[in-house]
Motif scaffolding. Structure first.
Motif, PDB file in Angstrom:
ATOM      1  N   CYS A 192      62.562  56.130  61.574  1.00 47.01           N
ATOM      2  CA  CYS A 192      61.279  56.293  62.409  1.00 47.01           C
ATOM      3  C   CYS A 192      60.375  55.240  61.776  1.00 47.01           C
ATOM      4  O   CYS A 192      59.184  55.012  62.322  1.00 47.01           O
ATOM      5  N   VAL A 193      60.641  54.792  60.498  1.00 43.78           N
ATOM      6  CA  VAL A 193      59.389  54.022  59.813  1.00 43.78           C
ATOM      7  C   VAL A 193      59.276  52.615  60.711  1.00 43.78           C
ATOM      8  O   VAL A 193      57.911  52.134  60.704  1.00 43.78           O
ATOM      9  N   TRP A 194      60.486  52.241  61.438  1.00 45.39           N
ATOM     10  CA  TRP A 194      60.317  51.035  62.094  1.00 45.39           C
ATOM     11  C   TRP A 194      59.299  51.218  63.182  1.00 45.39           C
ATOM     12  O   TRP A 194      58.794  50.141  63.792  1.00 45.39           O
ATOM     13  N   THR A 195      59.185  52.342  63.980  1.00 41.83           N
ATOM     14  CA  THR A 195      58.207  52.633  64.979  1.00 41.83           C
ATOM     15  C   THR A 195      56.783  52.297  64.627  1.00 41.83           C
ATOM     16  O   THR A 195      55.839  52.147  65.388  1.00 41.83           O
ATOM     17  N   HIS A 196      56.485  52.917  63.198  1.00 39.69           N
ATOM     18  CA  HIS A 196      55.230  52.681  62.690  1.00 39.69           C
ATOM     19  C   HIS A 196      55.057  51.164  62.467  1.00 39.69           C
ATOM     20  O   HIS A 196      53.577  50.609  63.106  1.00 39.69           O
ATOM     21  N   ILE A 197      55.680  50.516  62.089  1.00 42.53           N
ATOM     22  CA  ILE A 197      55.483  48.980  62.201  1.00 42.53           C
ATOM     23  C   ILE A 197      55.415  48.349  63.506  1.00 42.53           C
ATOM     24  O   ILE A 197      54.620  47.410  63.730  1.00 42.53           O
ATOM     25  N   ARG A 198      56.201  48.724  64.412  1.00 42.25           N
ATOM     26  CA  ARG A 198      56.064  48.232  65.818  1.00 42.25           C
ATOM     27  C   ARG A 198      54.711  48.607  66.454  1.00 42.25           C
ATOM     28  O   ARG A 198      54.001  47.651  66.834  1.00 42.25           O
ATOM     29  N   ASP A 199      54.206  49.738  66.187  1.00 42.18           N
ATOM     30  CA  ASP A 199      53.014  50.270  66.706  1.00 42.18           C
ATOM     31  C   ASP A 199      51.670  49.676  66.023  1.00 42.18           C
ATOM     32  O   ASP A 199      50.591  49.585  66.685  1.00 42.18           O
ATOM     33  N   TYR A 200      51.967  49.149  64.702  1.00 40.19           N
ATOM     34  CA  TYR A 200      50.891  48.811  63.915  1.00 40.19           C
ATOM     35  C   TYR A 200      50.249  47.385  64.625  1.00 40.19           C
ATOM     36  O   TYR A 200      48.940  47.263  64.761  1.00 40.19           O
ATOM     37  N   PHE A 201      51.200  46.516  65.411  1.00 40.62           N
ATOM     38  CA  PHE A 201      50.756  45.262  66.007  1.00 40.62           C
ATOM     39  C   PHE A 201      50.001  45.372  67.138  1.00 40.62           C
ATOM     40  O   PHE A 201      48.795  45.058  67.524  1.00 40.62           O
ATOM     41  N   PRO A 202      50.837  45.854  68.218  1.00 41.32           N
ATOM     42  CA  PRO A 202      52.225  46.441  68.407  1.00 41.32           C
ATOM     43  C   PRO A 202      52.985  45.118  68.608  1.00 41.32           C
ATOM     44  O   PRO A 202      52.653  44.104  68.841  1.00 41.32           O
ATOM     45  N   ILE A 203      54.423  45.578  68.580  1.00 39.77           N
ATOM     46  CA  ILE A 203      55.417  44.500  68.780  1.00 39.77           C
ATOM     47  C   ILE A 203      56.311  44.877  69.929  1.00 39.77           C
ATOM     48  O   ILE A 203      56.678  46.130  70.111  1.00 39.77           O
ATOM     49  N   THR A 204      56.637  43.912  71.096  1.00 43.35           N
ATOM     50  CA  THR A 204      57.301  44.265  71.981  1.00 43.35           C
ATOM     51  C   THR A 204      58.276  42.953  72.187  1.00 43.35           C
ATOM     52  O   THR A 204      58.209  42.070  71.706  1.00 43.35           O
ATOM     53  N   ILE A 205      59.270  43.404  73.171  1.00 41.33           N
ATOM     54  CA  ILE A 205      60.378  42.566  73.548  1.00 41.33           C
ATOM     55  C   ILE A 205      60.550  42.534  75.093  1.00 41.33           C
ATOM     56  O   ILE A 205      60.436  43.601  75.676  1.00 41.33           O
ATOM     57  N   LEU A 206      60.501  41.023  75.568  1.00 40.04           N
ATOM     58  CA  LEU A 206      60.522  40.920  76.713  1.00 40.04           C
ATOM     59  C   LEU A 206      61.821  40.178  77.211  1.00 40.04           C
ATOM     60  O   LEU A 206      62.070  39.092  76.921  1.00 40.04           O
ATOM     61  N   LYS A 207      62.695  40.762  78.244  1.00 34.36           N
ATOM     62  CA  LYS A 207      63.972  40.209  78.748  1.00 34.36           C
ATOM     63  C   LYS A 207      63.582  39.420  79.977  1.00 34.36           C
ATOM     64  O   LYS A 207      63.018  39.911  81.015  1.00 34.36           O
ATOM     65  N   THR A 208      64.072  38.104  80.057  1.00 38.40           N
ATOM     66  CA  THR A 208      63.893  37.432  81.357  1.00 38.40           C
ATOM     67  C   THR A 208      65.080  37.190  82.121  1.00 38.40           C
ATOM     68  O   THR A 208      65.119  37.371  83.462  1.00 38.40           O
ATOM     69  N   LYS A 209      66.287  37.264  81.430  1.00 36.78           N
ATOM     70  CA  LYS A 209      67.632  37.405  82.198  1.00 36.78           C
ATOM     71  C   LYS A 209      68.560  38.320  81.300  1.00 36.78           C
ATOM     72  O   LYS A 209      68.327  38.379  80.053  1.00 36.78           O
ATOM     73  N   ASP A 210      69.564  38.773  81.945  1.00 34.60           N
ATOM     74  CA  ASP A 210      70.769  39.603  81.202  1.00 34.60           C
ATOM     75  C   ASP A 210      71.547  38.755  80.290  1.00 34.60           C
ATOM     76  O   ASP A 210      71.676  37.426  80.382  1.00 34.60           O
ATOM     77  N   LEU A 211      72.016  39.241  79.180  1.00 32.67           N
ATOM     78  CA  LEU A 211      73.066  38.694  78.644  1.00 32.67           C
ATOM     79  C   LEU A 211      74.311  39.543  78.852  1.00 32.67           C
ATOM     80  O   LEU A 211      74.537  40.493  78.102  1.00 32.67           O
ATOM     81  N   PRO A 212      75.332  39.141  79.577  1.00 32.06           N
ATOM     82  CA  PRO A 212      76.586  39.631  79.837  1.00 32.06           C
ATOM     83  C   PRO A 212      77.319  39.809  78.319  1.00 32.06           C
ATOM     84  O   PRO A 212      77.425  38.724  77.860  1.00 32.06           O
TER      85      PRO A 212
END
Length: 328
Positions: free
Chosen positions: A73-93
């Protein structure tokens, strides 16, 4: 650390400066292990060194990942600190393997670390059936305990044997390479989008040899979380930075962010959004010995795809419409 408890300032400083923490731990653990050999606790380092000898090649043979570590769960604290997100534009089969270019390096590569080495941003749900690996400096895997921790998160060595193994054993493997390398860290200053890519073609050759699809990614905000002091190439400080890199494999960068008190300067990064945009995969044929002409062709296609990815999303994530992506 319970998920409900926020890290204090000191814990945040350590967590957010993980590469520097590895270096510190290296200098602490090495003499400690040697010292323990001459005490009544000698079996502990002795058994570990035996284990290290037997396990030496594991980082180059797929590693040893742990879903438990990736879900700390510590990684969620790092994620929320900035926050950090990921965006998918296409699937990876998942029936294919992928070689992903990670851009830009930034100073500490927060976006790639959080998105691909942990489950804080939900990678497995976003790309079902895909197993991510982020390649980093090989010497990290020579540090006792640190090597095991890195492998648990799915980090692999950036060596050719390690990458070849992952791209030739099964499908659904995604290997991320920070193509600009540590040299790009010196380019990491706010409001710049300059990548070291023009002559970096080895990753394209490797993808062709395995028939792996190339995946362009760009992390917006990666270079915005720190200010950096940039030294002239003729200066003594730049020469020291180059010397430091020859010894440790990365540059000694002089940077600063915010301090513990509001309005003060310090080593904590600025809390600014970081968004990793994962582009459409570029299919490649499998060619055991690709010619330089073929490598150049797909390298140009990759740069074009990366350029389009940047232009399509730059205004949405903090860049002006006039901002250009430059390749060195």
């Amino acid at each position: 650390m319970p998920c409900s408890k926020q890290p204090n300032h000191f814990q945040s400083l350590i967590l957010l400066h993980w590469p520097l923490s590895y270096l510190a731990i290296f200098w602490i653990l090495q003499p400690l292990f040697i010292y323990l050999l001459f005490t009544s606790l000698w079996p502990l380092p002795a058994f570990y060194f035996v284990w290290l000898f037997l396990d030496w090649k594991t980082p180059e043979q797929g590693g040893r990942r742990s879903a438990w570590v990736r879900n700390w769960c510590v990684w969620t604290h790092i994620r929320d600190y900035f926050p950090i997100t990921i965006l998918k534009t296409k699937d990876l089969p998942p029936q294919h393997n992928y070689l992903m270019g990670v851009h830009p390096h930034g100073l500490l590569t927060f976006g790639a670390f959080c998105n691909f080495c942990t489950e804080a941003t939900g990678f497995s749900k976003t790309f079902p059936g895909i197993t991510p690996h982020l390649a980093t400096l090989s010497w990290f895997f020579k540090i006792p305990l640190i090597r095991d921790y890195l492998m648990a998160k799915g980090v692999c060595s950036v060596s050719q044997p390690a990458i070849d193994y992952l791209l030739s054993h099964g499908t659904g493997n995604l290997v991320g390479i920070v193509v600009g390398g540590v040299g790009e860290a010196l380019q990491s200053v706010p409001n710049t989008t300059t990548l070291i890519l023009q002559k970096r073609k080895g990753f394209v050759r490797t993808a062709l040899q395995h028939g792996a699809h190339l995946v362009p990614t760009f992390t917006f905000g990666e270079t915005e979380v720190y200010d950096q002091v940039v030294f002239h190439q003729d200066s003594r400080m730049y020469k020291f930075q180059s010397f430091f890199r020859r010894i440790f494999g990365f540059y000694f960068c002089v940077f600063y962010g915010k301090g513990f008190r509001q309005g003060s300067l310090g080593l904590l990064p600025y809390s600014r959004p970081i968004v990793t945009v994962v582009g459409e995969p570029l299919p490649l044929p499998q060619i055991e010995k690709p010619s330089q002409e073929i490598v150049d062709k797909y390298h140009a296609l990759y740069m074009d795809a990366l350029h389009k990815l940047f232009d399509q999303h730059k205004t949405q994530y903090g860049c002006s419409d006039a901002q250009k992506l430059l390749f060195l």
